[in-house]
Design a protein around this motif. Structure first.
Motif, PDB file in Angstrom:
ATOM      1  N   SER A 248       0.824  -1.245  -0.106  1.00 31.87           N
ATOM      2  CA  SER A 248       0.099   0.054  -0.152  1.00 31.87           C
ATOM      3  C   SER A 248       0.749   1.211   0.032  1.00 31.87           C
ATOM      4  O   SER A 248       1.638   1.460   0.936  1.00 31.87           O
ATOM      5  CB  SER A 248      -0.896   0.098   1.141  1.00 31.87           C
ATOM      6  N   ALA A 249       0.627   2.135  -1.014  1.00 30.08           N
ATOM      7  CA  ALA A 249       1.632   3.275  -1.010  1.00 30.08           C
ATOM      8  C   ALA A 249       0.694   4.400  -1.054  1.00 30.08           C
ATOM      9  O   ALA A 249      -0.281   4.576  -1.581  1.00 30.08           O
ATOM     10  CB  ALA A 249       2.528   3.228  -2.578  1.00 30.08           C
ATOM     11  N   SER A 250       1.355   5.423  -0.367  1.00 28.50           N
ATOM     12  CA  SER A 250       0.424   6.794  -0.118  1.00 28.50           C
ATOM     13  C   SER A 250       1.414   7.980  -0.052  1.00 28.50           C
ATOM     14  O   SER A 250       2.385   7.929   0.462  1.00 28.50           O
ATOM     15  CB  SER A 250      -0.604   6.589   0.898  1.00 28.50           C
TER      16      SER A 250
ATOM     17  N   ARG B 213       8.257  -1.327  -4.497  1.00 29.25           N
ATOM     18  CA  ARG B 213       9.713  -1.561  -5.374  1.00 29.25           C
ATOM     19  C   ARG B 213       9.513  -0.331  -6.714  1.00 29.25           C
ATOM     20  O   ARG B 213       8.287   0.011  -6.951  1.00 29.25           O
ATOM     21  CB  ARG B 213       9.496  -2.875  -6.184  1.00 29.25           C
ATOM     22  N   ARG B 214      10.450   0.065  -7.127  1.00 27.87           N
ATOM     23  CA  ARG B 214      10.554   1.095  -7.915  1.00 27.87           C
ATOM     24  C   ARG B 214      10.328   0.172  -9.413  1.00 27.87           C
ATOM     25  O   ARG B 214      11.238  -0.504  -9.676  1.00 27.87           O
ATOM     26  CB  ARG B 214      11.698   1.987  -8.128  1.00 27.87           C
ATOM     27  N   SER B 215       9.299   0.659 -10.417  1.00 30.42           N
ATOM     28  CA  SER B 215       9.224   0.104 -11.565  1.00 30.42           C
ATOM     29  C   SER B 215      10.300   0.296 -12.602  1.00 30.42           C
ATOM     30  O   SER B 215      10.797  -0.513 -13.318  1.00 30.42           O
ATOM     31  CB  SER B 215       7.818   0.377 -12.176  1.00 30.42           C
TER      32      SER B 215
ATOM     33  N   VAL C 184      11.571   2.032  -2.342  1.00 32.71           N
ATOM     34  CA  VAL C 184      11.351   3.255  -1.849  1.00 32.71           C
ATOM     35  C   VAL C 184      10.633   2.938  -0.299  1.00 32.71           C
ATOM     36  O   VAL C 184       9.803   2.409  -0.303  1.00 32.71           O
ATOM     37  CB  VAL C 184      10.188   4.006  -2.632  1.00 32.71           C
ATOM     38  N   ILE C 185      11.232   3.574   0.477  1.00 35.95           N
ATOM     39  CA  ILE C 185      11.092   3.674   1.956  1.00 35.95           C
ATOM     40  C   ILE C 185      10.002   4.762   2.260  1.00 35.95           C
ATOM     41  O   ILE C 185      10.456   5.995   2.316  1.00 35.95           O
ATOM     42  CB  ILE C 185      11.845   3.476   3.047  1.00 35.95           C
ATOM     43  N   GLU C 186       8.700   4.713   2.645  1.00 29.46           N
ATOM     44  CA  GLU C 186       7.661   5.768   2.648  1.00 29.46           C
ATOM     45  C   GLU C 186       7.241   5.802   3.979  1.00 29.46           C
ATOM     46  O   GLU C 186       6.727   4.941   4.694  1.00 29.46           O
ATOM     47  CB  GLU C 186       6.347   5.595   1.689  1.00 29.46           C
TER      48      GLU C 186
ATOM     49  N   ALA D 148      12.618   7.856   1.561  1.00 31.70           N
ATOM     50  CA  ALA D 148      14.104   7.241   1.294  1.00 31.70           C
ATOM     51  C   ALA D 148      14.249   5.930   0.249  1.00 31.70           C
ATOM     52  O   ALA D 148      13.417   5.439   0.557  1.00 31.70           O
ATOM     53  CB  ALA D 148      14.627   6.804   2.895  1.00 31.70           C
ATOM     54  N   VAL D 149      15.242   5.947  -0.488  1.00 30.80           N
ATOM     55  CA  VAL D 149      15.412   5.050  -1.381  1.00 30.80           C
ATOM     56  C   VAL D 149      16.707   4.038  -1.075  1.00 30.80           C
ATOM     57  O   VAL D 149      17.750   4.644  -0.757  1.00 30.80           O
ATOM     58  CB  VAL D 149      15.583   5.731  -2.750  1.00 30.80           C
ATOM     59  N   ILE D 150      16.566   2.737  -1.204  1.00 30.01           N
ATOM     60  CA  ILE D 150      17.726   1.989  -0.948  1.00 30.01           C
ATOM     61  C   ILE D 150      17.839   1.176  -2.369  1.00 30.01           C
ATOM     62  O   ILE D 150      16.654   0.715  -3.037  1.00 30.01           O
ATOM     63  CB  ILE D 150      17.488   1.039   0.228  1.00 30.01           C
TER      64      ILE D 150
END
Length: 252
Positions: free
Chosen positions: A64-66, A115-117, A124-126, A181-183
């Protein structure tokens, strides 16, 4: 370090909630060693083709992304609490200065991993502030990569982070807004020499102020490729978070 206070609203993508078996944890995470303080049950709605470049699945698991307050299945922490009263001892509760004096509490946050497409090795850590007041996060989340069955975490892989940190005392997150934040698990794209057995991403939203028990665990799925991962600082949009990650050069 220059900190931004205005957060942009990103379009989002959400898949419907799925029932998960005991061996297939939800990608909203489970608190390490303890039950989450609050569990929401309904996913946020979203729109396909989000401009942040994120995809709605992480290693075949639902997410779930927001870009605002969200609820989700799994073990992400949530709630509408906060620290201090409106206005409070730190001044305006919607200001950066208030956030600098009031670290985010686990119960006022929800955390998601997407996951970034556009870059499958990146996640992506939200971190969403569900409270009614601003709060402050450490410059970056405390992150490790490990095997979910590992007993003591002694073989955990920790990412590189950007060096030369300094500036404001915290990253401010306004009420209802998201820090990103992105890993990158495998920045080189190597398919050989990768660390064997890594199938879990462990995230503590604020390693400076939160107990280890607030760490959330996100499954990567078997076969994840991990080699010299890089983690960026919190930013108010995905593009800036990616740029920060690319500058990582210091062992966390």
């Amino acid at each position: 370090m220059s900190m931004k206070s205005a957060l942009t609203s990103a379009a989002v993508l959400t898949l419907g909630a799925l029932a998960l078996t005991a061996c297939q944890a939800g990608t909203t995470g489970t608190a390490g060693g303890s039950s989450p303080s609050s569990v929401a049950s309904s996913p946020a709605s979203g729109t396909a083709g989000a401009s942040s470049g994120t995809s709605g699945s992480t290693s075949g698991q639902p997410v779930s992304a927001s870009s605002g307050p969200a609820s989700s299945s799994g073990g992400s922490t949530g709630g509408s609490g906060g620290t201090g009263g409106s206005g409070g001892s730190g001044g305006d509760a919607t200001s950066d200065s208030y956030a600098y004096k009031h670290p985010c509490a686990p119960q006022q946050l929800s955390v998601h991993v997407v996951r970034r497409s556009a870059a499958p090795s990146q996640r992506v850590i939200e971190v969403i502030n569900n409270g009614s007041r601003s709060c402050g996060l450490s410059y970056f989340p405390q992150v490790s990569l490990d095997n979910a069955q590992a007993a003591d975490g002694s073989q955990a892989v920790r990412p590189l982070i950007p060096s030369g940190l300094g500036g404001a005392p915290a990253f401010p997150v306004y009420a209802g807004r998201t820090a990103y934040a992105v890993i990158d698990l495998d920045p080189s794209g190597a398919t050989t020499g990768t660390v064997a057995g890594v199938n879990e991403l462990n995230v503590l939203a604020d390693g400076d102020h939160m107990p280890n028990a607030a760490t959330l665990n996100f499954p990567l799925g078997d076969g994840a490729l991990v080699l010299k991962p890089k983690l960026g600082l919190y930013r108010d949009n995905v593009a800036d978070a990616v740029s920060s990650m690319q500058s990582a050069d210091h062992q966390s």
